[in-house]
Design a protein around this motif. Structure first.
Motif, PDB file in Angstrom:
ATOM      1  N   UNK A  57      55.999  24.883  11.410  1.00 24.20           N
ATOM      2  CA  UNK A  57      54.779  24.346  12.021  1.00 24.20           C
ATOM      3  C   UNK A  57      53.939  25.424  12.716  1.00 24.20           C
ATOM      4  N   UNK A  58      54.574  26.327  13.429  1.00 27.04           N
ATOM      5  CA  UNK A  58      53.836  27.410  14.097  1.00 27.04           C
ATOM      6  C   UNK A  58      53.234  28.358  13.066  1.00 27.04           C
ATOM      7  N   UNK A  59      53.983  28.671  12.013  1.00 33.32           N
ATOM      8  CA  UNK A  59      53.467  29.538  10.956  1.00 33.32           C
ATOM      9  C   UNK A  59      52.284  28.882  10.247  1.00 33.32           C
ATOM     10  N   UNK A  60      52.379  27.570  10.029  1.00 30.92           N
ATOM     11  CA  UNK A  60      51.308  26.813   9.366  1.00 30.92           C
ATOM     12  C   UNK A  60      50.007  26.928  10.170  1.00 30.92           C
ATOM     13  N   UNK A  63      48.658  30.503  10.048  1.00 31.47           N
ATOM     14  CA  UNK A  63      48.053  30.795   8.747  1.00 31.47           C
ATOM     15  C   UNK A  63      46.678  30.148   8.623  1.00 31.47           C
ATOM     16  N   UNK A  64      46.561  28.897   9.064  1.00 28.80           N
ATOM     17  CA  UNK A  64      45.265  28.218   8.996  1.00 28.80           C
ATOM     18  C   UNK A  64      44.208  28.976   9.788  1.00 28.80           C
ATOM     19  N   UNK A  65      44.573  29.473  10.957  1.00 31.89           N
ATOM     20  CA  UNK A  65      43.619  30.212  11.789  1.00 31.89           C
ATOM     21  C   UNK A  65      43.321  31.586  11.186  1.00 31.89           C
ATOM     22  N   UNK A  66      44.357  32.298  10.819  1.00 31.16           N
ATOM     23  CA  UNK A  66      44.195  33.661  10.306  1.00 31.16           C
ATOM     24  C   UNK A  66      43.417  33.693   8.991  1.00 31.16           C
ATOM     25  N   UNK A  67      43.666  32.717   8.133  1.00 35.43           N
ATOM     26  CA  UNK A  67      43.009  32.676   6.822  1.00 35.43           C
ATOM     27  C   UNK A  67      41.673  31.938   6.863  1.00 35.43           C
ATOM     28  N   UNK A  68      41.299  31.463   8.061  1.00 36.68           N
ATOM     29  CA  UNK A  68      40.034  30.754   8.239  1.00 36.68           C
ATOM     30  C   UNK A  68      39.882  29.624   7.212  1.00 36.68           C
ATOM     31  N   UNK A  90      41.105  24.921  -2.896  1.00 36.49           N
ATOM     32  CA  UNK A  90      41.821  25.624  -1.839  1.00 36.49           C
ATOM     33  C   UNK A  90      43.001  24.750  -1.420  1.00 36.49           C
ATOM     34  N   UNK A  91      44.202  25.305  -1.440  1.00 36.89           N
ATOM     35  CA  UNK A  91      45.388  24.555  -1.062  1.00 36.89           C
ATOM     36  C   UNK A  91      46.318  25.406  -0.211  1.00 36.89           C
ATOM     37  N   UNK A  92      46.967  24.749   0.723  1.00 34.20           N
ATOM     38  CA  UNK A  92      48.090  25.332   1.462  1.00 34.20           C
ATOM     39  C   UNK A  92      49.291  24.460   1.117  1.00 34.20           C
ATOM     40  N   UNK A  93      50.368  25.082   0.648  1.00 38.22           N
ATOM     41  CA  UNK A  93      51.521  24.314   0.193  1.00 38.22           C
ATOM     42  C   UNK A  93      52.791  24.874   0.829  1.00 38.22           C
ATOM     43  N   UNK A  94      53.411  24.131   1.743  1.00 35.38           N
ATOM     44  CA  UNK A  94      54.686  24.582   2.308  1.00 35.38           C
ATOM     45  C   UNK A  94      55.834  24.200   1.372  1.00 35.38           C
TER      46      UNK A  94
END
Length: 143
Positions: A57-60, A63-68, A90-94
């Motif tokens: 959750x913290x990494x997620x 990543x959302x902030x860093x990758x804008x 655009x997708x983020x997939x854990x």
């Protein structure tokens, strides 16, 4: 858990369908369904206990902030609105693979056969994910 990697596209299709059904971005549905500390994982461990360090959750969020992601999503949506035939996504997939040490319950095997012409056939129960398992298995067989 042996076939988990091969089923990921099916999981993602279900996430996309669920998101569409409730009118949310798929990433929001994925985020809402991340394991939380105290949840029981499929492999039988409790998230956050006995050395199971759960930091996704913290990494997620990082990543959302860093990758804008929010700004990039707006750019993708603007591009898609202005282009009838060309589209972007655009997708983020854990993904969590069941590779933890659980006392040897997952015993992966291999089959090695020497054929009549002297060639060797090697099959193993691993999944190549870029870690070089095919090369390692071939080297072990050659040794």
């Amino acid at each position: 858990h042996r076939q988990l990697v091969q089923t990921i596209p099916l999981h993602e299709l279900a996430m996309e369908a669920a998101a569409e059904a409730v009118g949310l971005p798929a990433d929001a549905v994925r985020e809402a369904n991340l394991y939380a500390t105290g949840d029981a994982a499929l492999c039988g461990v409790t998230v956050g206990e006995n050395g199971f360090n759960w930091n996704l959750p913290a990494m997620w969020q990082s990543a959302k902030a860093r990758w804008e992601v929010a700004a990039r999503r707006e750019q993708v949506e603007a591009f898609n609105r202005s282009n009838r035939w060309r589209k972007r996504g655009l997708r983020m997939v854990p993904v969590k693979y069941g590779i933890e040490d659980n006392g040897g319950a997952y015993k992966e095997g291999c089959s090695l056969g020497v054929l009549a012409d002297g060639s060797v056939r090697l099959a193993h129960g691993g999944c190549e994910l870029g870690q070089g398992i095919h090369t390692k298995a071939a080297q072990a067989a050659a040794f």
